[in-house]
Enzyme design. Structure first.
Site: not given
Ligand code: EPU
Length: 420
Positions: A22-23, A116, A121, A308, A400
């Protein structure tokens, strides 16, 4: 609203096919904004998040048609640059259209994703990266309004308080492939989905080196072309089925599963007594001893234990022998499933961002409520082993991220059905 009804106690047996990631698909669909050509993406799961991303692409001038397990994207005559609130609020991954829009059109307006349930996030790293490439970004009226003459390559440091950012890395990488000159992303995310996105972009003609490491180097190109691409298997879906096999004392074989993406999950499962054997056809999962042992684990970015998989692992440890400690380092507030698991007889307490799970001899079926995608999966797993009936409401979260969940589990022998 639909609910899921499970009568627990059946040992799962047989084969299960793992769907595409998915991701990976979500950011790769966003990357199709970088070209005027047609793209064909294969091994795409049929999920609500994917159709939301297709709707977002449509609002941006790309028609994405989902047929069986592939999506064909075609640019309609007019490019648009506004990703509206109504769509973005449904899914935070929508943020990854920001980089491609800026790179291709020089402007983007993307609604700020809302709150969220898994905790704050922020998107500061995304914005920091795109600003470093020369974007002028303003946040007003609930929108990120970004513009630039021409993005220019730069050195970008992407580490935040909880490590690197997966979608932050994806956004900057997608912007840099059409920027002028060279970009270096330091502290890049190394997740398999980032590697998948990099490979997709390279097939489109991008020049990217070092993907899968903390340092990604990108030389910008003037134009990218349309391609056909096959998505990697979903490692979180695979990990969830591994736990389904273990928690039900079953023996199941996962087909279309890439074990090299599941190193930390397999390591922990093996340590507590789950047998995992790989052959050319798939991965066999079974319990090696009557009672699984306890374990301490900490979630972290790849190749560490994935956040996850935290909730699903907690469901498993709630029926293991002894006391386990699971510490959440990516989303310190991602623990809403604890109270629901406790309603089913688990004994779990929370100390800061560590959960203490005292294994119990049995769980009992109850009415529970899903709070997010992975928490829902944990409740399903608990329901599979609980005595009696479990009814899970708010299951739209599951739709989802898990394709045909009830069907796949039923074929493995679970007594599970969706009730309207
Ligand atoms: N963070 C920041 N600043 C940012 C972005 C992130 O501080 O600008 C922090 C977040 O708050 C968190 C950490 O960095 O503490 C990691 O977040 P990340 O940005 O890596 O998460 P994401 O890219 O928004 C993706 C997956 C999530 C998965 C996370 C971590 C997708 C669509 N989503 O989210 O997947 O948990 O990486 O591996 O790729 C799920 O599939 O259930 C899901 C939530």
């Amino acid at each position: 609203m639909d609910k899921i009804l499970i009568k627990g106690g059946n040992e799962l047996k047989g084969e299960v096919n793992i769907s595409g990631s998915k991701n990976s698909v979500l950011s790769i669909l966003a990357a199709t904004l970088l070209t005027d050509d047609e793209c064909v993406i294969k091994n795409v799961p049929d999920l609500k998040d994917i159709s939301t991303m297709c709707d977002i692409l449509y609002s941006l001038g790309i028609k994405a048609e989902h047929d069986k397990d592939f999506i064909t994207t075609k640019r309609l005559s007019k490019s648009k640059y506004v990703a509206p609130y109504d769509l973005v609020r449904q899914m935070r991954a929508s943020i990854c259209v920001l980089g491609p829009l800026l790179a291709k059109l020089g402007k983007a307006e993307v609604s700020l994703p809302g709150g969220c349930v898994i905790g704050p996030r922020p998107i500061d790293l995304h914005l920091k990266g795109l600003r470093a490439l020369g974007a002028d970004i303003d946040l007003s009226h609930g929108y990120i309004k970004a513009k630039c003459d021409k993005l220019k390559g730069a050195k970008v440091y992407l580490k935040g308080p909880f490590g690197s950012s997966v979608l932050g890395t994806a956004n900057v990488m997608m912007a840099a492939v059409l920027a002028e000159g060279k970009t270096i992303i330091e502290n890049a995310a190394c997740e398999p989905e980032i590697v998948d996105l990099a490979k997709f972009l390279i097939k489109m003609g991008a020049d990217i080196k070092g993907y899968g490491t903390y340092r990604i180097k990108i030389k910008g190109k003037k134009k990218l072309k349309g391609v056909e691409y096959n998505i990697i298997p979903d490692r979180i879906e695979a990990g969830t089925y591994m736990i389904a096999g273990a928690i039900t004392n079953g023996k199941i074989k996962l087909l279309n599963c890439n074990v090299s993406h599941l190193g930390s999950v397999i390591d922990k499962l093996s340590k507590i007594g789950v047998g995992i054997e790989t052959d050319t056809k798939g991965v066999l999962v079974f319990k090696k001893k009557d009672k699984l042992s306890s374990i301490d684990l900490v979630t972290s970015s790849y190749p560490g234990f994935p956040t996850d998989m935290q909730a699903q692992m907690m469901a498993l440890m709630s029926v293991a022998e002894g006391t386990s400690v699971i510490t959440e380092r990516i989303y310190p507030e991602r623990f809403l499933h604890i109270s629901e698991l406790n309603r089913m007889g688990a004994d779990i307490t929370l100390e800061g961002n560590s959960s203490i799970i005292r294994g119990v001899s049995k769980l009992s079926g109850a009415q529970v409520m899903a709070s997010d995608l992975r928490a829902s999966a944990a409740l399903i797993l608990a329901g599979l082993v609980a005595k009696g009936e479990t009814i899970i409401s708010r299951i739209y979260h599951l739709d989802r991220g898990y394709q045909d969940l009830e069907k796949k589990l039923s074929l493995l022998g679970a007594d599970i059905k969706r009730i309207k």
